[in-house]
Motif scaffolding. Structure first.
Motif, PDB file in Angstrom:
ATOM      1  N   ASP A   4       0.825  -1.206   0.000  1.00  0.00           N
ATOM      2  CA  ASP A   4       0.000   0.000   0.000  1.00  0.00           C
ATOM      3  C   ASP A   4       0.858   1.255   0.000  1.00  0.00           C
ATOM      4  O   ASP A   4       0.549   2.232  -0.694  1.00  0.00           O
ATOM      5  CB  ASP A   4      -0.939   0.014   1.209  1.00  0.00           C
ATOM      6  CG  ASP A   4      -2.054  -1.012   1.082  1.00  0.00           C
ATOM      7  OD1 ASP A   4      -2.389  -1.375  -0.075  1.00  0.00           O
ATOM      8  OD2 ASP A   4      -2.579  -1.440   2.126  1.00  0.00           O
ATOM      9  N   GLU A   5       1.930   1.258   0.785  1.00  0.00           N
ATOM     10  CA  GLU A   5       2.820   2.412   0.818  1.00  0.00           C
ATOM     11  C   GLU A   5       3.490   2.600  -0.535  1.00  0.00           C
ATOM     12  O   GLU A   5       3.657   3.718  -1.011  1.00  0.00           O
ATOM     13  CB  GLU A   5       3.872   2.251   1.920  1.00  0.00           C
ATOM     14  CG  GLU A   5       3.302   2.357   3.317  1.00  0.00           C
ATOM     15  CD  GLU A   5       4.340   2.022   4.389  1.00  0.00           C
ATOM     16  OE1 GLU A   5       5.331   1.335   4.071  1.00  0.00           O
ATOM     17  OE2 GLU A   5       4.144   2.456   5.527  1.00  0.00           O
ATOM     18  N   SER A   6       3.866   1.505  -1.178  1.00  0.00           N
ATOM     19  CA  SER A   6       4.478   1.582  -2.507  1.00  0.00           C
ATOM     20  C   SER A   6       3.493   2.146  -3.517  1.00  0.00           C
ATOM     21  O   SER A   6       3.850   2.979  -4.356  1.00  0.00           O
ATOM     22  CB  SER A   6       4.932   0.196  -2.974  1.00  0.00           C
ATOM     23  OG  SER A   6       5.946  -0.297  -2.146  1.00  0.00           O
ATOM     24  N   LYS A   7       2.263   1.694  -3.425  1.00  0.00           N
ATOM     25  CA  LYS A   7       1.229   2.210  -4.336  1.00  0.00           C
ATOM     26  C   LYS A   7       1.032   3.699  -4.132  1.00  0.00           C
ATOM     27  O   LYS A   7       0.896   4.465  -5.089  1.00  0.00           O
ATOM     28  CB  LYS A   7      -0.097   1.481  -4.112  1.00  0.00           C
ATOM     29  CG  LYS A   7      -0.133   0.078  -4.663  1.00  0.00           C
ATOM     30  CD  LYS A   7      -1.500  -0.539  -4.414  1.00  0.00           C
ATOM     31  CE  LYS A   7      -1.567  -1.971  -4.901  1.00  0.00           C
ATOM     32  NZ  LYS A   7      -2.886  -2.574  -4.628  1.00  0.00           N
ATOM     33  N   ILE A   8       1.021   4.128  -2.899  1.00  0.00           N
ATOM     34  CA  ILE A   8       0.830   5.548  -2.595  1.00  0.00           C
ATOM     35  C   ILE A   8       2.000   6.357  -3.138  1.00  0.00           C
ATOM     36  O   ILE A   8       1.807   7.421  -3.732  1.00  0.00           O
ATOM     37  CB  ILE A   8       0.650   5.759  -1.074  1.00  0.00           C
ATOM     38  CG1 ILE A   8      -0.690   5.179  -0.624  1.00  0.00           C
ATOM     39  CG2 ILE A   8       0.755   7.232  -0.714  1.00  0.00           C
ATOM     40  CD1 ILE A   8      -0.879   5.145   0.882  1.00  0.00           C
ATOM     41  N   ARG A   9       3.217   5.881  -2.944  1.00  0.00           N
ATOM     42  CA  ARG A   9       4.400   6.594  -3.445  1.00  0.00           C
ATOM     43  C   ARG A   9       4.379   6.692  -4.958  1.00  0.00           C
ATOM     44  O   ARG A   9       4.660   7.746  -5.529  1.00  0.00           O
ATOM     45  CB  ARG A   9       5.673   5.910  -2.969  1.00  0.00           C
ATOM     46  CG  ARG A   9       5.937   6.112  -1.485  1.00  0.00           C
ATOM     47  CD  ARG A   9       7.251   5.563  -1.057  1.00  0.00           C
ATOM     48  NE  ARG A   9       8.323   6.368  -1.642  1.00  0.00           N
ATOM     49  CZ  ARG A   9       9.579   5.985  -1.705  1.00  0.00           C
ATOM     50  NH1 ARG A   9       9.948   4.823  -1.224  1.00  0.00           N
ATOM     51  NH2 ARG A   9      10.487   6.751  -2.249  1.00  0.00           N
ATOM     52  N   VAL A  10       4.053   5.570  -5.631  1.00  0.00           N
ATOM     53  CA  VAL A  10       4.001   5.567  -7.099  1.00  0.00           C
ATOM     54  C   VAL A  10       2.894   6.504  -7.572  1.00  0.00           C
ATOM     55  O   VAL A  10       3.072   7.290  -8.502  1.00  0.00           O
ATOM     56  CB  VAL A  10       3.802   4.129  -7.642  1.00  0.00           C
ATOM     57  CG1 VAL A  10       3.456   4.145  -9.116  1.00  0.00           C
ATOM     58  CG2 VAL A  10       5.043   3.292  -7.387  1.00  0.00           C
ATOM     59  N   ASN A  11       1.741   6.431  -6.920  1.00  0.00           N
ATOM     60  CA  ASN A  11       0.623   7.295  -7.293  1.00  0.00           C
ATOM     61  C   ASN A  11       0.992   8.765  -7.104  1.00  0.00           C
ATOM     62  O   ASN A  11       0.689   9.604  -7.947  1.00  0.00           O
ATOM     63  CB  ASN A  11      -0.613   6.932  -6.473  1.00  0.00           C
ATOM     64  CG  ASN A  11      -1.857   7.601  -6.980  1.00  0.00           C
ATOM     65  OD1 ASN A  11      -1.895   8.052  -8.122  1.00  0.00           O
ATOM     66  ND2 ASN A  11      -2.872   7.675  -6.147  1.00  0.00           N
ATOM     67  N   THR A  12       1.649   9.086  -5.996  1.00  0.00           N
ATOM     68  CA  THR A  12       2.077  10.461  -5.737  1.00  0.00           C
ATOM     69  C   THR A  12       3.070  10.915  -6.799  1.00  0.00           C
ATOM     70  O   THR A  12       2.962  12.030  -7.330  1.00  0.00           O
ATOM     71  CB  THR A  12       2.718  10.576  -4.338  1.00  0.00           C
ATOM     72  OG1 THR A  12       1.787  10.116  -3.366  1.00  0.00           O
ATOM     73  CG2 THR A  12       3.129  11.995  -4.038  1.00  0.00           C
ATOM     74  N   PHE A  13       4.015  10.056  -7.135  1.00  0.00           N
ATOM     75  CA  PHE A  13       5.002  10.396  -8.159  1.00  0.00           C
ATOM     76  C   PHE A  13       4.328  10.637  -9.503  1.00  0.00           C
ATOM     77  O   PHE A  13       4.633  11.610 -10.200  1.00  0.00           O
ATOM     78  CB  PHE A  13       6.044   9.274  -8.278  1.00  0.00           C
ATOM     79  CG  PHE A  13       7.026   9.490  -9.380  1.00  0.00           C
ATOM     80  CD1 PHE A  13       8.023  10.449  -9.257  1.00  0.00           C
ATOM     81  CD2 PHE A  13       6.961   8.756 -10.548  1.00  0.00           C
ATOM     82  CE1 PHE A  13       8.930  10.651 -10.268  1.00  0.00           C
ATOM     83  CE2 PHE A  13       7.856   8.952 -11.568  1.00  0.00           C
ATOM     84  CZ  PHE A  13       8.856   9.904 -11.435  1.00  0.00           C
ATOM     85  N   LEU A  14       3.396   9.765  -9.882  1.00  0.00           N
ATOM     86  CA  LEU A  14       2.692   9.929 -11.147  1.00  0.00           C
ATOM     87  C   LEU A  14       1.857  11.209 -11.158  1.00  0.00           C
ATOM     88  O   LEU A  14       1.802  11.908 -12.170  1.00  0.00           O
ATOM     89  CB  LEU A  14       1.812   8.712 -11.432  1.00  0.00           C
ATOM     90  CG  LEU A  14       2.547   7.418 -11.771  1.00  0.00           C
ATOM     91  CD1 LEU A  14       1.560   6.271 -11.916  1.00  0.00           C
ATOM     92  CD2 LEU A  14       3.370   7.569 -13.033  1.00  0.00           C
ATOM     93  N   GLN A  15       1.229  11.528 -10.042  1.00  0.00           N
ATOM     94  CA  GLN A  15       0.432  12.747  -9.964  1.00  0.00           C
ATOM     95  C   GLN A  15       1.316  13.981 -10.093  1.00  0.00           C
ATOM     96  O   GLN A  15       0.963  14.937 -10.778  1.00  0.00           O
ATOM     97  CB  GLN A  15      -0.349  12.792  -8.635  1.00  0.00           C
ATOM     98  CG  GLN A  15      -1.324  13.932  -8.542  1.00  0.00           C
ATOM     99  CD  GLN A  15      -2.423  13.850  -9.583  1.00  0.00           C
ATOM    100  OE1 GLN A  15      -2.922  12.783  -9.871  1.00  0.00           O
ATOM    101  NE2 GLN A  15      -2.786  14.985 -10.150  1.00  0.00           N
TER     102      GLN A  15
END
Length: 161
Positions: A4-15
């Motif tokens: 979940d933390e990885s998904k959040i980091r990737v999502n934040t980076f993509l945003q």
């Protein structure tokens, strides 16, 4: 680090990347508009300082005004799409004239096609022109996608640097 933390980091980076690209696009659009306006102003000022012999370029001024108005009313994307459509139609007309001569459908064809032969030649001509139109549209779409990907990649690499 959890999934979940990885998904959040990737999502934040993509945003963040998406926001950077969007802001760059806005900057490019406003830069284009300002450059266009400054060039138009320069042309208009130089036209007002010219002699009567060179003022025959009023048709160019009218064309420039028509261009500006079309760009304002349609917007850049629609203007670009219309421009591409006009290019395709011009190329289609040239191809049609060429194919009509090759198929013997021209006005000066010897001997002129009549009856069933003419109907078949016209049907063949329409099929060839449809295929050519699709080919041109795919080519222009591929060129646009390549430019967009190159621009996005360049922006992304600049942001990383």
């Amino acid at each position: 680090m959890t999934v979940d933390e990885s998904k959040i980091r990737v999502n934040t980076f993509l945003q963040q990347t998406l926001n950077a690209i969007a802001s760059k696009n806005e900057e490019v659009g406003s830069t284009f508009a300002s450059i266009l306006e400054s060039e138009i102003d320069v042309k208009q000022k130089s036209a007002s300082n010219e002699t009567p012999e060179t003022l025959a370029s009023s048709s160019q001024d009218e064309a420039l005004e028509a261009f500006k108005e079309a760009l304002r009313t349609k917007g850049a994307l629609q203007f670009y799409q219309d421009y591409n459509f006009e290019k395709i139609e011009k190329m289609i007309e040239e191809k049609k004239a060429e194919l009509m001569d090759k198929l013997g459908l021209g006005e000066d064809a010897q001997p002129p096609l009549v009856g069933e032969e003419r109907v078949n030649a016209l049907a063949s001509l329409e099929e060839m022109l449809d295929a050519y139109r699709k080919q041109l549209q795919e080519k222009m779409q591929a060129e646009d996608e390549l430019k967009q990907q190159t621009s996005t990649l360049t922006t992304f690499l600049q942001d990383l640097a």
